[in-house]
Design a protein around this motif. Structure first.
Motif, PDB file in Angstrom:
ATOM      1  N   VAL A  51      -0.134   1.655  -7.894  1.00 17.04           N
ATOM      2  CA  VAL A  51      -0.438   2.970  -7.340  1.00 17.04           C
ATOM      3  C   VAL A  51      -0.700   3.964  -8.463  1.00 17.04           C
ATOM      4  N   PHE A  52      -1.819   4.681  -8.337  1.00 15.64           N
ATOM      5  CA  PHE A  52      -2.172   5.769  -9.250  1.00 15.64           C
ATOM      6  C   PHE A  52      -2.186   7.064  -8.438  1.00 15.64           C
ATOM      7  N   ASN A  53      -1.425   8.048  -8.914  1.00 15.17           N
ATOM      8  CA  ASN A  53      -1.312   9.293  -8.158  1.00 15.17           C
ATOM      9  C   ASN A  53      -1.242  10.483  -9.112  1.00 15.17           C
ATOM     10  N   THR A  54      -0.624  11.572  -8.680  1.00 18.58           N
ATOM     11  CA  THR A  54      -0.547  12.766  -9.528  1.00 18.58           C
ATOM     12  C   THR A  54       0.200  12.490 -10.831  1.00 18.58           C
ATOM     13  N   ARG A  55       1.054  11.502 -10.850  1.00 14.92           N
ATOM     14  CA  ARG A  55       1.748  11.150 -12.093  1.00 14.92           C
ATOM     15  C   ARG A  55       0.788  10.541 -13.115  1.00 14.92           C
ATOM     16  N   ASN A  56      -0.345  10.053 -12.630  1.00  9.06           N
ATOM     17  CA  ASN A  56      -1.356   9.453 -13.510  1.00  9.06           C
ATOM     18  C   ASN A  56      -2.538  10.384 -13.756  1.00  9.06           C
ATOM     19  N   GLY A  57      -2.372  11.669 -13.421  1.00  5.41           N
ATOM     20  CA  GLY A  57      -3.390  12.652 -13.742  1.00  5.41           C
ATOM     21  C   GLY A  57      -4.190  13.186 -12.574  1.00  5.41           C
ATOM     22  N   LEU A  58      -4.115  12.550 -11.413  1.00  2.00           N
ATOM     23  CA  LEU A  58      -4.875  13.031 -10.265  1.00  2.00           C
ATOM     24  C   LEU A  58      -4.342  14.388  -9.807  1.00  2.00           C
ATOM     25  N   SER A  59      -5.252  15.239  -9.292  1.00  4.31           N
ATOM     26  CA  SER A  59      -4.850  16.568  -8.837  1.00  4.31           C
ATOM     27  C   SER A  59      -4.143  16.528  -7.490  1.00  4.31           C
ATOM     28  N   LEU A 100       0.843  -1.196   0.000  1.00  4.61           N
ATOM     29  CA  LEU A 100       0.000   0.000   0.000  1.00  4.61           C
ATOM     30  C   LEU A 100       0.883   1.253   0.000  1.00  4.61           C
ATOM     31  N   ALA A 101       0.400   2.321  -0.637  1.00  2.00           N
ATOM     32  CA  ALA A 101       1.156   3.571  -0.661  1.00  2.00           C
ATOM     33  C   ALA A 101       0.851   4.443   0.547  1.00  2.00           C
ATOM     34  N   SER A 102      -0.192   4.091   1.317  1.00  2.00           N
ATOM     35  CA  SER A 102      -0.575   4.824   2.516  1.00  2.00           C
ATOM     36  C   SER A 102      -1.333   3.878   3.432  1.00  2.00           C
ATOM     37  N   ASN A 103      -1.206   4.104   4.723  1.00  2.00           N
ATOM     38  CA  ASN A 103      -1.949   3.289   5.682  1.00  2.00           C
ATOM     39  C   ASN A 103      -3.324   3.873   6.012  1.00  2.00           C
ATOM     40  N   SER A 104      -3.669   5.005   5.372  1.00  2.00           N
ATOM     41  CA  SER A 104      -4.970   5.622   5.608  1.00  2.00           C
ATOM     42  C   SER A 104      -5.887   5.362   4.424  1.00  2.00           C
ATOM     43  N   ILE A 105      -6.865   4.469   4.611  1.00  2.00           N
ATOM     44  CA  ILE A 105      -7.788   4.049   3.557  1.00  2.00           C
ATOM     45  C   ILE A 105      -9.177   4.585   3.900  1.00  2.00           C
ATOM     46  N   ILE A 108      -4.564   6.557  -5.319  1.00  2.00           N
ATOM     47  CA  ILE A 108      -5.510   5.450  -5.404  1.00  2.00           C
ATOM     48  C   ILE A 108      -4.723   4.169  -5.664  1.00  2.00           C
ATOM     49  N   ASN A 109      -4.976   3.156  -4.861  1.00  2.00           N
ATOM     50  CA  ASN A 109      -4.229   1.903  -4.957  1.00  2.00           C
ATOM     51  C   ASN A 109      -5.127   0.792  -5.482  1.00  2.00           C
ATOM     52  N   ARG A 110      -4.681   0.112  -6.531  1.00  2.00           N
ATOM     53  CA  ARG A 110      -5.424  -1.031  -7.065  1.00  2.00           C
ATOM     54  C   ARG A 110      -4.815  -2.318  -6.522  1.00  2.00           C
ATOM     55  N   TYR A 111      -5.682  -3.219  -6.037  1.00  2.00           N
ATOM     56  CA  TYR A 111      -5.213  -4.477  -5.458  1.00  2.00           C
ATOM     57  C   TYR A 111      -5.783  -5.636  -6.268  1.00  2.00           C
ATOM     58  N   LYS A 112      -4.892  -6.400  -6.870  1.00  2.00           N
ATOM     59  CA  LYS A 112      -5.301  -7.518  -7.718  1.00  2.00           C
ATOM     60  C   LYS A 112      -4.289  -8.642  -7.585  1.00  2.00           C
ATOM     61  N   ASP A 113      -4.795  -9.835  -7.279  1.00  5.10           N
ATOM     62  CA  ASP A 113      -3.942 -11.028  -7.180  1.00  5.10           C
ATOM     63  C   ASP A 113      -2.765 -10.817  -6.232  1.00  5.10           C
ATOM     64  N   LEU A 124      -9.707  -4.525  -6.534  1.00  6.91           N
ATOM     65  CA  LEU A 124     -10.159  -3.603  -5.507  1.00  6.91           C
ATOM     66  C   LEU A 124      -9.402  -2.292  -5.643  1.00  6.91           C
ATOM     67  N   TRP A 125     -10.112  -1.199  -5.435  1.00 12.83           N
ATOM     68  CA  TRP A 125      -9.531   0.137  -5.528  1.00 12.83           C
ATOM     69  C   TRP A 125      -9.673   0.818  -4.177  1.00 12.83           C
ATOM     70  N   PHE A 126      -8.552   1.255  -3.623  1.00 10.17           N
ATOM     71  CA  PHE A 126      -8.533   1.887  -2.314  1.00 10.17           C
ATOM     72  C   PHE A 126      -8.186   3.360  -2.471  1.00 10.17           C
ATOM     73  N   GLY A 127      -9.092   4.234  -2.006  1.00 13.67           N
ATOM     74  CA  GLY A 127      -8.795   5.659  -1.959  1.00 13.67           C
ATOM     75  C   GLY A 127      -8.062   5.956  -0.662  1.00 13.67           C
ATOM     76  N   THR A 128      -6.914   6.604  -0.753  1.00 16.71           N
ATOM     77  CA  THR A 128      -6.082   6.821   0.421  1.00 16.71           C
ATOM     78  C   THR A 128      -5.867   8.311   0.687  1.00 16.71           C
ATOM     79  N   LEU A 129      -5.370   8.592   1.869  1.00 22.86           N
ATOM     80  CA  LEU A 129      -4.909   9.934   2.211  1.00 22.86           C
ATOM     81  C   LEU A 129      -3.394   9.959   2.062  1.00 22.86           C
ATOM     82  N   GLY A 130      -2.924  10.630   1.023  1.00 20.30           N
ATOM     83  CA  GLY A 130      -1.488  10.790   0.814  1.00 20.30           C
ATOM     84  C   GLY A 130      -0.847   9.802  -0.128  1.00 20.30           C
TER      85      GLY A 130
END
Length: 204
Positions: free
Chosen positions: A82-90, A47-52, A72-77, A63-69
């Motif tokens: 990790v999807f973050n500002t590098r993937n377009g999020l503000s 996980l990229a953050s412990n706050s889900i 967005i983390n995708r969990y599969k198998d 599964l998609w987890f919205g986190t603080l900091g």
């Protein structure tokens, strides 16, 4: 905490397609309950953050987890992406993740940005100028954003219509939203439940 739950302060609950119950915490990772005991996933597991604070599942079973900091983390198998500002999020703090009936993934940000995942990139769809607590695509194709302070926002064809206390809402803070089988919207607020039907708000 009993049965292996990492913390008692829960910020998100979700049942996946396999029947597992997932619970997000602020600072203590995400817990999964399979029938008798919880196990916990944290940054030590990828996980990229412990706050889900938000959880959703797509049609492929990811599964998609919205986190603080941590974006967005995708969990599969057993693996996290990790999807973050590098993937377009503000921002890297997300308050809402939502998979609509058509299988599209949406994200609502703390800064009011609303995004849709398109080919591994998050494209901004709207900006409602307030924290997005929840998202819903109704049966008519309207996207609704429940916000913290800006009331209820309806997004359709690039236009945003705002309903607030001046429109009949009991509060401009909306914590959750649900559409019933008749197409009526039900809204949770700090001042009770609001029902939206035929363009009018009722307070319950």
């Amino acid at each position: 905490v009993r049965n292996g739950l990492s913390h008692h302060n829960i910020y998100g609950l979700f049942q996946d397609s396999k029947g597992k119950i997932w619970s997000g915490t602020k600072g203590y990772g995400v817990n999964c309950f399979e029938g008798q005991q919880f196990y916990t996933l944290t940054v030590d597991n990828g996980l990229a953050s412990n706050s889900i604070v938000a959880i959703a599942e797509d049609r492929e079973g990811s599964l998609w987890f919205g986190t603080l900091g941590g974006g967005i983390n995708r969990y599969k198998d057993g693996h996290f992406d990790v999807f973050n500002t590098r993937n377009g999020l503000s921002r890297n703090s997300t308050r809402a993740v939502y998979v609509d009936p058509e299988g599209k993934l949406w994200a609502g940000m703390i800064d009011g940005g609303i995004f849709q995942l398109q080919n591994k990139h998050f494209a901004r769809v709207a900006d409602v100028k307030a924290r997005v607590n929840n998202l819903l695509l109704d049966k008519k194709g309207n996207l609704w954003a429940a916000t913290f302070g800006a009331g209820l926002c309806c997004i359709k064809d690039g236009n945003i219509k705002i309903s607030d206390t001046r429109s009949g809402l009991s509060s401009n803070i909306i914590t959750c939203i649900f559409e019933d089988k008749q197409g009526i919207l039900w809204l949770g607020t700090p001042k009770g439940i609001n029902r939206f039907r035929d363009g009018q708000f009722d307070h319950l």
